[in-house]
Scaffold this motif. Sequence first.
Motif, PDB file in Angstrom:
ATOM      1  N   ASN A 430     -11.028   3.547  14.860  1.00  0.00           N
ATOM      2  CA  ASN A 430     -12.104   4.527  15.024  1.00  0.00           C
ATOM      3  C   ASN A 430     -13.042   4.538  13.826  1.00  0.00           C
ATOM      4  OD1 ASN A 430     -13.043   6.945  16.700  1.00  0.00           O
ATOM      5  ND2 ASN A 430     -12.825   7.865  14.662  1.00  0.00           N
ATOM      6  N   TYR A 433     -15.182   1.412  14.104  1.00  0.00           N
ATOM      7  CA  TYR A 433     -15.966   1.424  15.343  1.00  0.00           C
ATOM      8  C   TYR A 433     -17.107   2.429  15.288  1.00  0.00           C
ATOM      9  CZ  TYR A 433     -16.910   2.412  20.296  1.00  0.00           C
ATOM     10  OH  TYR A 433     -17.514   2.636  21.509  1.00  0.00           O
ATOM     11  N   ASN A 434     -16.835   3.609  14.716  1.00  0.00           N
ATOM     12  CA  ASN A 434     -17.848   4.659  14.679  1.00  0.00           C
ATOM     13  C   ASN A 434     -18.608   4.721  13.361  1.00  0.00           C
ATOM     14  OD1 ASN A 434     -17.764   6.025  17.287  1.00  0.00           O
ATOM     15  ND2 ASN A 434     -15.638   6.490  16.754  1.00  0.00           N
ATOM     16  N   HIS A 436     -17.801   5.157  10.113  1.00  0.00           N
ATOM     17  CA  HIS A 436     -17.552   6.182   9.096  1.00  0.00           C
ATOM     18  C   HIS A 436     -17.612   5.556   7.704  1.00  0.00           C
ATOM     19  CE1 HIS A 436     -16.540   9.479  11.829  1.00  0.00           C
ATOM     20  NE2 HIS A 436     -15.983   8.550  12.608  1.00  0.00           N
TER      21      HIS A 436
END
Length: 611
Positions: A430, A433-434, A436
């Motif tokens: 995550n 993928y996002n 951060h």
Amino acid sequence: MEPLMLTGNEAVARAVVDSGTRVAASYPGSPTVQILEAVATYDGLHAEWSTSEKVACEVAIGASMAGAAAFAAMKHVGINIAADPLMTFTWTKLNGPLVIAVGDDPGQISSQNEQDSRMWAEYAMIPMLHPATPQECYDMSRLAFDVSERFHTPVFVRLTDRTCHMMGEVVPRESVERPPRGFEPDPVRYYQVPPYSREARAMVEQRIPEVAKWVEDGHGWRSEVRDGRVGVVTFGPQYYMIRELLPELSIFKLDFLWPLPLAALANFASQVERVIVVEELFPFVENKMKLAGIACEGKEHFLSYGEIDAQTVLRVFAGLGFGEEPIAAFTKPTDAPPRGAMFCPGCPHRPVMVLLRELGIFCHGDIGCYLMGSYPPFDVLKTSVSMAASLGIAQGMEKALAGTEHEIENMVSVIGDSTLCHSGLPSVINYAYNGHRSKMLILDNRSTSMTGLQDNPVTGITVRGEQKHGVDLAEVVKALGVTNVVKVNQYNLAECRKVFREKFLEEEGPLAVIVTGTCALKYRKKFNYYYVDPDVCIGCRTCVQVGCPPISMRQYAHQPEGELHSYIDRNRCVGCSVCYQVCPVNAIKRSKLDEIPDVPVPVGLSEGEES
């Protein structure tokens, strides 16, 4: 058979083996961690440390689907992790018996919360037994397999810290064979999509009343009517405590906590004037009895949290006219000063916390030995919620505060190797993928240390000591999208400081730093120890701020009264050298092999006295 001296955990393990289990899986978690370790000492079944409770549950489910007897063990918070597959599989008419041991922790001796697993039994509609002694651990675990096989349902065996770790005599019985029946494809049974799962829902509603009737018919409870003024409903260790302290009381002992034998409980209540339910944590039994119209009391007298001890029992029942108030505390206060939790001598996490504190880096903590980094003298880790939550929490906090006056720069998530494998990897996916930007610090100490030094996928060593494939965390993290990864030795303060400064203060995320250093408990002392030359020491306490247990400030006879200088207990020093690296005046020195250095010993001590 000859009696054995076993702990509660060992008794459960023996029952697992004697019940013909083919597959047993667990993730280490106190207080049930020793069950699988004990199972692994027996031959004839597969035993494994799984990467998480969810995976352990799925492995056991697969064995059950294949018609084999299966077992999984976990601590109470582990059910939260395993709930996803378990809550659906319980709607299946089991092919092979499945027993799940779950360890609750009243008093939070070694857990982040105090949840009550009885709620899961009712919620998942899974029968639950609760033993009190090692013999009962054995007998009820055997019974759990029989009930699971009879009613085609998973069965919980609930344990608490006291029961897991007490030792007592256990008389085992002849073992039974449960050869696997084999898997018969049946989409209605094993493929849980709405057309089929709606049928399964109805099946579960029919199954629980069948179990309840069987329990009601005299299985899993005991009624002892004596004095008619007060009757106690209880279970587990509290039964034996009350039996010993107040033998005149009438008692109803529950072995099954779900479903409850409500008709039998109502009959017991009709034979006494008042019913007091003695149960740790939530008023689970009390509420069920009240809903069934059985008048009872419980939490008016006992707290809804923590353990129920003998002193509390005596005080409550003295108020009801039984026995006498305890005249003094059962345990005497000690004169020893309180000591907080701390890292072991030589722990590789200590230098990491020293540097994070030194550099003023904001860190989210996680579940592992490094939790000690939230205590003085470090005060580094600011949050900790659950296994592997540090990664997701940092991602959310970073996004929430970005561009505001509250923005936190250089936010770092700290996570251990075992925890990362447990449930951290989806958060790494995550993270990349996002997009951060917070940063990861992975503590690779080659161990699941907090629960007793178990190996894990990073070491590649199984519960039986076999060397299998070991996970390369750096390559895994890169493959998941975090390409900026660097490794550094935790014990090398200068190099570690350089990497932390560059990666955490100067570079932008996403990135990961992996610090390496084997758990100090995993190797025997192989370096020479360090000692202090008090004539060079300036008493600045820099070494004390490292927080290593062997280091203390002491008075030396040849120095002015009240002037303290540092001292290292050589019998506890493992030679990690962190104190040596931080000393600003080179007062800390490394001994030679078998050397006792010619330096003064503090007042009141002789050489080696502190060991």
